[in-house]
Design an enzyme around this catalytic site. Sequence first.
Site, mmCIF file in Angstrom:
data_model
loop_
_atom_site.group_PDB
_atom_site.id
_atom_site.type_symbol
_atom_site.label_atom_id
_atom_site.label_comp_id
_atom_site.label_asym_id
_atom_site.label_seq_id
_atom_site.Cartn_x
_atom_site.Cartn_y
_atom_site.Cartn_z
ATOM 1 C CG LEU A 31 -4.321 5.487 5.763
ATOM 2 C CD1 LEU A 31 -5.370 4.451 5.375
ATOM 3 C CD2 LEU A 31 -4.101 5.477 7.263
ATOM 4 C CG HIS A 32 3.311 6.170 5.507
ATOM 5 N ND1 HIS A 32 2.764 7.232 6.180
ATOM 6 C CD2 HIS A 32 4.552 5.987 6.029
ATOM 7 C CE1 HIS A 32 3.641 7.676 7.061
ATOM 8 N NE2 HIS A 32 4.729 6.943 7.003
ATOM 9 N NE ARG A 33 3.603 6.875 11.352
ATOM 10 C CZ ARG A 33 4.889 7.170 11.513
ATOM 11 N NH1 ARG A 33 5.750 6.196 11.681
ATOM 12 N NH2 ARG A 33 5.294 8.422 11.527
ATOM 13 N N PRO A 34 3.446 0.738 8.475
ATOM 14 C CG PRO A 34 5.590 -0.207 8.392
ATOM 15 C CD PRO A 34 4.870 1.105 8.604
ATOM 16 C CG ASP A 92 -0.339 6.360 8.693
ATOM 17 O OD1 ASP A 92 0.117 7.179 7.875
ATOM 18 O OD2 ASP A 92 -0.492 5.151 8.412
#
Length: 392
Positions: free
Chosen positions: A222-225, A301
Site C-alpha cells: 500500500l502506498h498510493r496517496p 495498489d
Amino acid sequence: SYFKTMGSNSRLKHLIKLHLIVGARPNFMKMAPLYRELSLYSEKYEPLIIHTGQHYDEKMSKLFFNDLDMPKPAAYLNVGSASHGKQTAMIMERYEDLLLAGDKPDLVIVAGDVNSTIACALVAKKLYIPVAHLEAGLRSYDDRMPEEINRVLTDRISDILLTPSLDANKNLEKEGIEPDKIYFVGNIMIDSLLANKEKAETSNIFSNLNMLPNDSYALVTLHRPSNVDEYNCLKMLLIALSEISGKIKIIFPMHPRTKKNIYELGLSSILNTSSNLIITEPLGYLDFLKLEMNAKFILTDSGGIQEESTYFGIPCLTLRENTERPITITEGTNQIVDLNVESIVNSATDIIEGKNKKGKIPKYWDGKTAARIVKVLDDWFDKRERATEIIE
C-alpha cells in the site's frame, strides 16, 4: 553543486548518447534490462543512467540497484521527497542544469508515470532533445491520480511511444497521436522478472521472516496517496487486513509513506491485534519477487505488481477504484475490489477457499521487450540520419 556526475561525459563522436531516467523503484525494473541490452551494442550506443533521487533512501533505491546489477548512475540529482509540485520543479531545475553543463544526449528515455518521468521529458523537449516514453499509452481515465496526469502529458510530448499492450496503442490512437510514433514492444517489467527469477529463488526471505517455505500467506503493498493519506480510507484498509489475517498469514512490507501516516494518524493499534500480520521494512527486488511467486494471493495498489502477479498466475486484488492496466483484468489474474471492508474480506476469503480467477500471459510479455526496443531505436535513428542527409 547539488547534483553530482559519476561517469565520464567523453565519448566517440559516432556514439548515440542516451539518457535513461530513473527516479522511483518501478523505473529501475524497466530501465535495467534496457540498459543491459543497449550495452551489447557499445559500438553504436552510449546509455547513461540518470537518477533523479525521487526515491532516495537505501531501502527504496540502493537495494534495487544492487539486486538488478545496475551500474552507478552517470549523474545523481539528489532531489528527495517533496510535494508533487515542488518535487517536479526541483527535478526539472536540476536536470536542466545537468544538460546545460555538458553534452546533451541524442535521446532521453523516460519510463512509467512518476514525477521524474514528466519532469525530465519536459526539460528535454524544451531543449529540443527527442523523448521516448517507455510504458506509454496506459490510462486509468482518472484525473484525480497524479500518475494519470504524468503519463498523459508525457505521451503528448514524446517522439517515440513504446507500449506494453495493444490496448495502450488504442488509447494513444483515440487521443490523436500519430500512428508512426507508436510502437508495441511488450512489457519490459517481465524482462527484469525473467532475468532475476532464478536468482530470486535463492533469497533467504522466508528464514529471515521465521517462516517455512510452504507456509500459506497473502502479500500486501500500500502506498498510493488516495489510500494512505486519508484517515478513513487508511483505517478501513487496515481493518480489512486485520480481519483477513484471522484467516491467513499476511506479509506487509511497509512503504515509508504508509508507515509515517499510520503512526501520525494514530492507527497503529489496529495492526497490533493479530500475530498473523508480519510487517517488514521495504524489501529488495529479489526478496519481494520470491514472496510474489509463492503467495496465495496479493493485495495491492501498485500498477507493476498487477502485471507481475498476472505473469506468475497469482490472484491479485487491486485496492483501487480503477487501473491503468486493464489487460491484467481482461486477460490476467487481477480484479478490482470495492473499497470497503466487506468486499475486500469477502474477495480474499473466496481465494482462500479456492475460488481463484484464472488468467493467461498477454502477448509480448516474454522477456524480449528490451531487444524489440533496441530494434525500434535502430530504425528510428536510421530514418533520422537519412532525413538529415536528404536535407543537406
